[in-house]
Design an enzyme around this catalytic site. Structure first.
Site, PDB file in Angstrom:
ATOM      1  N   ASN A   9       0.861  -1.180   0.000  1.00 56.56           N
ATOM      2  CA  ASN A   9       0.000   0.000   0.000  1.00 56.56           C
ATOM      3  C   ASN A   9       0.900   1.234   0.000  1.00 56.56           C
ATOM      4  O   ASN A   9       1.487   1.570   1.018  1.00 56.56           O
ATOM      5  CB  ASN A   9      -0.888  -0.025   1.260  1.00 56.56           C
ATOM      6  CG  ASN A   9      -1.712   1.234   1.400  1.00 56.56           C
ATOM      7  OD1 ASN A   9      -1.852   2.008   0.456  1.00 56.56           O
ATOM      8  ND2 ASN A   9      -2.276   1.453   2.583  1.00 56.56           N
ATOM      9  N   TRP A  10       0.982   1.861  -1.165  1.00 57.21           N
ATOM     10  CA  TRP A  10       1.896   3.009  -1.292  1.00 57.21           C
ATOM     11  C   TRP A  10       1.291   4.284  -0.700  1.00 57.21           C
ATOM     12  O   TRP A  10       1.940   5.335  -0.711  1.00 57.21           O
ATOM     13  CB  TRP A  10       2.265   3.242  -2.758  1.00 57.21           C
ATOM     14  CG  TRP A  10       3.034   2.120  -3.396  1.00 57.21           C
ATOM     15  CD1 TRP A  10       3.415   0.933  -2.821  1.00 57.21           C
ATOM     16  CD2 TRP A  10       3.536   2.086  -4.741  1.00 57.21           C
ATOM     17  NE1 TRP A  10       4.103   0.174  -3.723  1.00 57.21           N
ATOM     18  CE2 TRP A  10       4.199   0.846  -4.916  1.00 57.21           C
ATOM     19  CE3 TRP A  10       3.482   2.966  -5.819  1.00 57.21           C
ATOM     20  CZ2 TRP A  10       4.803   0.485  -6.117  1.00 57.21           C
ATOM     21  CZ3 TRP A  10       4.083   2.605  -7.022  1.00 57.21           C
ATOM     22  CH2 TRP A  10       4.741   1.380  -7.162  1.00 57.21           C
ATOM     23  N   LYS A  11       0.064   4.212  -0.244  1.00 54.47           N
ATOM     24  CA  LYS A  11      -0.630   5.366   0.345  1.00 54.47           C
ATOM     25  C   LYS A  11      -0.481   6.590  -0.582  1.00 54.47           C
ATOM     26  O   LYS A  11      -0.479   6.436  -1.796  1.00 54.47           O
ATOM     27  CB  LYS A  11      -0.090   5.661   1.741  1.00 54.47           C
ATOM     28  CG  LYS A  11      -0.073   4.421   2.639  1.00 54.47           C
ATOM     29  CD  LYS A  11       0.078   4.747   4.073  1.00 54.47           C
ATOM     30  CE  LYS A  11       0.325   3.469   4.853  1.00 54.47           C
ATOM     31  NZ  LYS A  11      -0.032   3.567   6.240  1.00 54.47           N
ATOM     32  N   HIS A  95      -9.611   0.861   4.610  1.00 52.49           N
ATOM     33  CA  HIS A  95      -8.354   1.048   5.356  1.00 52.49           C
ATOM     34  C   HIS A  95      -8.633   1.951   6.561  1.00 52.49           C
ATOM     35  O   HIS A  95      -9.457   2.856   6.481  1.00 52.49           O
ATOM     36  CB  HIS A  95      -7.303   1.677   4.436  1.00 52.49           C
ATOM     37  CG  HIS A  95      -5.930   1.649   5.026  1.00 52.49           C
ATOM     38  ND1 HIS A  95      -5.503   2.561   5.968  1.00 52.49           N
ATOM     39  CD2 HIS A  95      -4.890   0.796   4.822  1.00 52.49           C
ATOM     40  CE1 HIS A  95      -4.256   2.272   6.309  1.00 52.49           C
ATOM     41  NE2 HIS A  95      -3.855   1.212   5.634  1.00 52.49           N
ATOM     42  N   GLU A  97      -7.079   4.347   7.716  1.00 57.21           N
ATOM     43  CA  GLU A  97      -6.882   5.777   7.459  1.00 57.21           C
ATOM     44  C   GLU A  97      -8.116   6.379   6.799  1.00 57.21           C
ATOM     45  O   GLU A  97      -8.317   7.595   6.842  1.00 57.21           O
ATOM     46  CB  GLU A  97      -5.611   5.979   6.603  1.00 57.21           C
ATOM     47  CG  GLU A  97      -4.358   5.755   7.447  1.00 57.21           C
ATOM     48  CD  GLU A  97      -3.140   5.292   6.679  1.00 57.21           C
ATOM     49  OE1 GLU A  97      -3.120   5.375   5.439  1.00 57.21           O
ATOM     50  OE2 GLU A  97      -2.191   4.805   7.333  1.00 57.21           O
ATOM     51  N   GLU A 167      -5.587  -5.276  10.489  1.00 56.28           N
ATOM     52  CA  GLU A 167      -4.623  -4.211  10.717  1.00 56.28           C
ATOM     53  C   GLU A 167      -4.969  -3.484  12.016  1.00 56.28           C
ATOM     54  O   GLU A 167      -5.799  -2.567  12.011  1.00 56.28           O
ATOM     55  CB  GLU A 167      -4.657  -3.212   9.557  1.00 56.28           C
ATOM     56  CG  GLU A 167      -4.291  -3.817   8.214  1.00 56.28           C
ATOM     57  CD  GLU A 167      -3.659  -2.795   7.291  1.00 56.28           C
ATOM     58  OE1 GLU A 167      -2.573  -3.080   6.791  1.00 56.28           O
ATOM     59  OE2 GLU A 167      -4.240  -1.716   7.099  1.00 56.28           O
ATOM     60  N   GLY A 173       1.954   2.169  10.709  1.00 60.15           N
ATOM     61  CA  GLY A 173       2.861   3.307  10.563  1.00 60.15           C
ATOM     62  C   GLY A 173       3.516   3.737  11.862  1.00 60.15           C
ATOM     63  O   GLY A 173       4.106   4.818  11.936  1.00 60.15           O
ATOM     64  N   SER A 213       3.161  -2.211  10.400  1.00 58.71           N
ATOM     65  CA  SER A 213       4.616  -2.168  10.601  1.00 58.71           C
ATOM     66  C   SER A 213       5.306  -3.487  10.292  1.00 58.71           C
ATOM     67  O   SER A 213       6.221  -3.902  11.010  1.00 58.71           O
ATOM     68  CB  SER A 213       4.938  -1.688  12.030  1.00 58.71           C
ATOM     69  OG  SER A 213       4.430  -0.383  12.233  1.00 58.71           O
ATOM     70  N   GLY A 234       2.663  -1.217   4.338  1.00 57.17           N
ATOM     71  CA  GLY A 234       2.656   0.205   3.999  1.00 57.17           C
ATOM     72  C   GLY A 234       4.075   0.705   3.775  1.00 57.17           C
ATOM     73  O   GLY A 234       4.649   0.507   2.704  1.00 57.17           O
ATOM     74  N   GLY A 235       4.659   1.312   4.798  1.00 53.42           N
ATOM     75  CA  GLY A 235       5.971   1.959   4.690  1.00 53.42           C
ATOM     76  C   GLY A 235       7.037   1.108   4.009  1.00 53.42           C
ATOM     77  O   GLY A 235       7.762   1.598   3.135  1.00 53.42           O
TER      78      GLY A 235
HETATM   79  C1  PEP Z   1      -0.898  -0.022   5.806  1.00 56.48           C
HETATM   80  O1  PEP Z   1      -0.777   1.011   5.185  1.00 56.48           O
HETATM   81  O2  PEP Z   1      -1.869  -0.752   5.595  1.00 56.48           O
HETATM   82  C2  PEP Z   1       0.120  -0.390   6.786  1.00 56.48           C
HETATM   83  C3  PEP Z   1       0.006  -1.532   7.419  1.00 56.48           C
HETATM   84  O3  PEP Z   1       1.164   0.501   6.971  1.00 56.48           O
HETATM   85  P1  PEP Z   1       2.571   0.191   7.701  1.00 56.48           P
HETATM   86  O4  PEP Z   1       3.097  -1.091   7.128  1.00 56.48           O
HETATM   87  O5  PEP Z   1       3.425   1.367   7.352  1.00 56.48           O
HETATM   88  O6  PEP Z   1       2.298   0.071   9.162  1.00 56.48           O
END
Ligand code: PEP
Length: 252
Positions: A9-11, A95, A97, A167, A173, A213, A234-235
């Site tokens: 997930n490049w957000k 998600h 967010e 999640e 994040g 994470s 994500g990151g």
């Molecule tokens: C996500 O964006 O779904 C996520 C899990 O982010 P991260 O891996 O950065 O915690």
């Protein structure tokens, strides 16, 4: 046997050049891998570019959101059929967010999931509790509400395509990861609730990803849990090397 799935997930990150380079880097490292499914979810405006870069490889492309109507006067929105039209096969829905930052409700997540399925997309539907909900012992009731909220009433013939991403919001994040035991416990609970909302056979075949994470150094242990079928990253998906290392960690 559930095929492992790793989705990046490049957000709201990357630009034209970075999206192209990142997709090319992932293709180079994972493009021929057939032990796991790999999906890249760039921002809307780079979807078509990324589809071009990964064309002919085993890598899929997904959007980070969709509208629930097929078309209409919905300024600024994107319909599931449009995503399909440009070559997407997946879409992330609900998600945290969006649930917590933009007020998406369980009902909206249900409508988007139904629309994605109707358009032939594979939805990756996110569920997960806030830190205070976990601390108050409400994790299971939150997961129960979210799982039944989106699954209830979906057409039975398309249920097998659904992917769920657990999640925990406190792990997204933040650098704080759920322990493998916490992830496994939540995944078992989600599968049990999914079985009640669908059938035991459908739930047994449903892929449940962990997200929060995930990094190359914790991916193997998380993936080794029997009910963890991959990860929504994500990151660490913003670097081809770390995303590839996470996906490879799943291969025994
Ligand atoms: C996500 O964006 O779904 C996520 C899990 O982010 P991260 O891996 O950065 O915690």
């Amino acid at each position: 046997m559930r095929r492992p799935l790793f989705a990046g997930n490049w957000k709201m990150y990357t630009n034209t050049r970075e999206a192209g380079e990142l997709a090319a880097g992932v293709r180079k490292q994972l493009g021929e891998l057939d032990a796991v499914d790999v999906v890249l979810c760039p921002p809307f405006v780079y979807l078509a570019d990324v589809v071009d870069v990964v064309r002919g490889s085993r890598i899929g492309v997904g959007a980070q959101n969709t509208h629930w109507e097929a078309q209409g006067a919905f300024t600024g929105e994107i319909a599931p059929a449009m995503l399909k039209d440009i070559g997407c096969t997946y879409v992330i829905i609900g998600h945290s967010e969006r649930r917590h930052g933009l007020g998406e409700t369980d009902q909206l997540v249900h409508k988007k999931t139904a629309a994605a399925l109707a358009a032939g997309l594979t939805p990756i539907v996110c569920v997960g509790e806030l830190l205070e909900e976990r601390e108050q012992g409400k994790t299971n009731s939150v997961l129960e509400r979210q799982v039944h909220g989106f699954l209830k009433g979906l057409p039975s013939e398309s249920l097998g395509r659904i992917v769920i991403a657990y999640e925990p919001v406190w792990a997204i994040g933040t650098g704080k990861t759920a322990t493998p035991a916490q992830a496994q416990e939540a995944h078992i609970f989600i599968r049990k609730e999914a079985a009640k909302a669908t059938t035991p056979a459908v739930a047994a075949g449903m892929r449940i990803l962990y997200g929060g994470s995930v990094k190359p150094d914790n991916a193997k242990e998380l993936k080794s849990q029997p009910d963890v079928d991959g990860a929504l990253v994500g990151g660490a998906s913003l670097k081809a090397d770390s995303f590839a290392a996470i996906a490879r960690a799943a291969i025994k």
